[in-house]
Design a protein around this motif. Structure first.
Motif: not given
Ligand SMILES: Cc1ncc(COP(=O)(O)O)c(C=O)c1O
Length: 448
Positions: A187-204
């Protein structure tokens, strides 16, 4: 001259109700409160108010009374210390509880390199000191923090706090040299809730890399500060690969990693430190809140090899490492061990997740529950925002829980309820809390 003593105030002592009515207008208006009335007593998972109301406390005074209110052993150790030595001032002389506390903390550090301790009073002060030390150790200035992160209300801490504008609105300029990347939370990244955590980590981590090449050069960057479980920003654990990624960046560029465990530490997540599971080594570790179970104390822990470089007198504080607070904190650690409190956190964690996930599957209300997440007994439940969900759902559910006899808090700018029961909460009380919460959710959904 006749000796005239001033006439003592002859008026009788105000009743509690009169005291409350009279006193509240004199309390600083900047304070907010979720309940009315005077809290007069606390024992274990329960608190009482002057009007006799008894409430179950799933806030622990915001993650502080992890062993429950007025734990007899902790209060007893403090009382005993009160009769021996209350205050010595750390620049005058050390006292036994200071060193006993180090003795108790050293074996449970998340990394053996953390062997130098300074005790202060609050989490904010710990953050101030961490920033100061990072600048002194690296001879660099800038600090990178996380969007959604909370570190306190003093000036340096406020500058690295990015969870809500209310904490610093209208008070600038804040400490300069602060940059932020989003916390790895969908939610902080503005990504869909279903985004895998590995993708969220790479994004950040990608955002961090851009930040270091576009806004704050590694040669100007002293430290990165992060909560291993985001607290005021929504109760979200940082993925291990993200913490490891931060560590790698810090190692590459001589940047210090400050791990703020003010809320997540001291057993709250089922280990003494939330960061431990990731294997990531903090350069500076911060603790407070649960450390004293209500007695004000914080800890700033780093490597002796670094702190030995500090000039004598550059650190200190009138009440830093108060003897009574140190004695209480040492007893907290003993109780954790003697009562196997971490085992209780793990057992209750399963039950809490079980109950909240069952509600998420519920045909009637489940569609309004977006996410259940957390670690140990630091658990967040996020309601759907918009999309037909009842308005201000988290706040309304929390208010209903309070009406039904349970103190509970929301967190973040999103629709999140946080569960922070005592780490030694009983199975029966946890079940009761979950029942109250479920009733509250059903009622709010019905009301729409
Ligand atoms: C992660 C974190 N850091 C720092 C602080 C500030 O601590 P204090 O309120 O004791 O100053 C808090 C308080 O909630 C916190 O949660």
């Amino acid at each position: 001259m006749s000796s005239t003593n001033p006439t003592p105030n002859a008026s009788p002592e105000r009743s509690l109700q009169d005291l409350y009515t009279w006193g509240v207008p004199h309390v600083n208006g900047g304070l907010g409160r979720i309940t009315e009335g005077l809290m007069t007593k606390g024992d274990g998972t329960y608190v009482e108010y002057a009007d006799g109301k008894r409430m179950m406390d799933f806030t622990c005074g915001i993650g502080v009374t992890n062993l429950g209110h007025a734990h007899p052993r902790v209060s007893g150790a403090a009382a005993e210390q009160c009769m021996k030595l209350v205050h010595s001032q750390c620049s005058i002389a050390l006292h036994e509880p200071y060193l006993r506390l180090i003795e108790a903390l050293l074996p449970i550090m998340p990394h053996s390199s953390l062997d130098s301790f300074f005790f202060w009073n609050s989490g904010s002060e710990a953050v101030e000191m961490a920033i100061k030390m990072a600048r002194l150790f690296t001879k660099k200035q800038n600090i990178i923090c996380m969007g959604g992160g909370y570190h306190g209300r003093t000036y340096g801490a406020m500058a690295v706090t990015k969870s809500k504008t209310i904490y610093s609105e209208g008070t600038g300029p804040l400490m300069p040299g602060v940059f932020s990347i989003p916390y790895p939370y969908w939610h902080q990244c503005g990504l869909p809730q279903s985004t895998p955590t590995s993708e969220i980590s790479s994004f950040c981590l990608e955002r961090l890399s851009l930040l270091l090449s576009q806004q704050t050069s590694p040669s100007d960057t002293a430290a990165i500060i992060i909560e291993p479980v985001l607290g005021e920003g929504g109760y979200v654990p940082a993925p291990t690969e993200f913490l490891q990624g931060l560590r790698n960046v810090c190692d590459e560029h001589n940047i210090l990693l400050i791990i703020d465990e003010v809320q997540s530490g001291m057993g709250r997540t089922g280990d003494y430190w939330a960061v431990k599971e990731s294997g990531v080594k903090p350069d500076i570790l911060l603790t407070a809140k649960g450390l004293g179970n209500g007695f004000p104390i914080s800890g700033i822990i780093t490597r002796k090899e670094l702190s030995d470089r500090l000039k004598k007198g550059s650190m200190g504080g009138t009440y830093a490492g108060n003897a009574v607070s140190c004695a209480a904190a040492t007893e907290v650690l003993k109780v954790f061990q003697d009562d196997r409190v971490l085992d209780n956190v793990k057992a209750r964690e399963k039950e809490l997740f079980g109950a909240l996930n069952a509600l998420k599957q519920d045909a009637e209300v489940g569609k309004f529950i977006w996410d259940v997440r957390g670690k140990g007994l630091m658990v967040g439940l996020e309601f759907l925002s918009g999309n037909g969900a009842p308005k201000s759902m988290a706040k309304r559910v929390a208010e209903k829980c309070i009406e039904k006899g349970m103190l509970i808090l929301t967190t973040s700018v999103f629709e999140v309820i946080r569960f922070i029961p005592p780490c030694n909460v009983s199975k029966a009380d946890l079940e009761k809390g979950c029942r109250i919460f479920e009733e509250a959710v059903r009622e709010v959904v019905k009301e729409g």
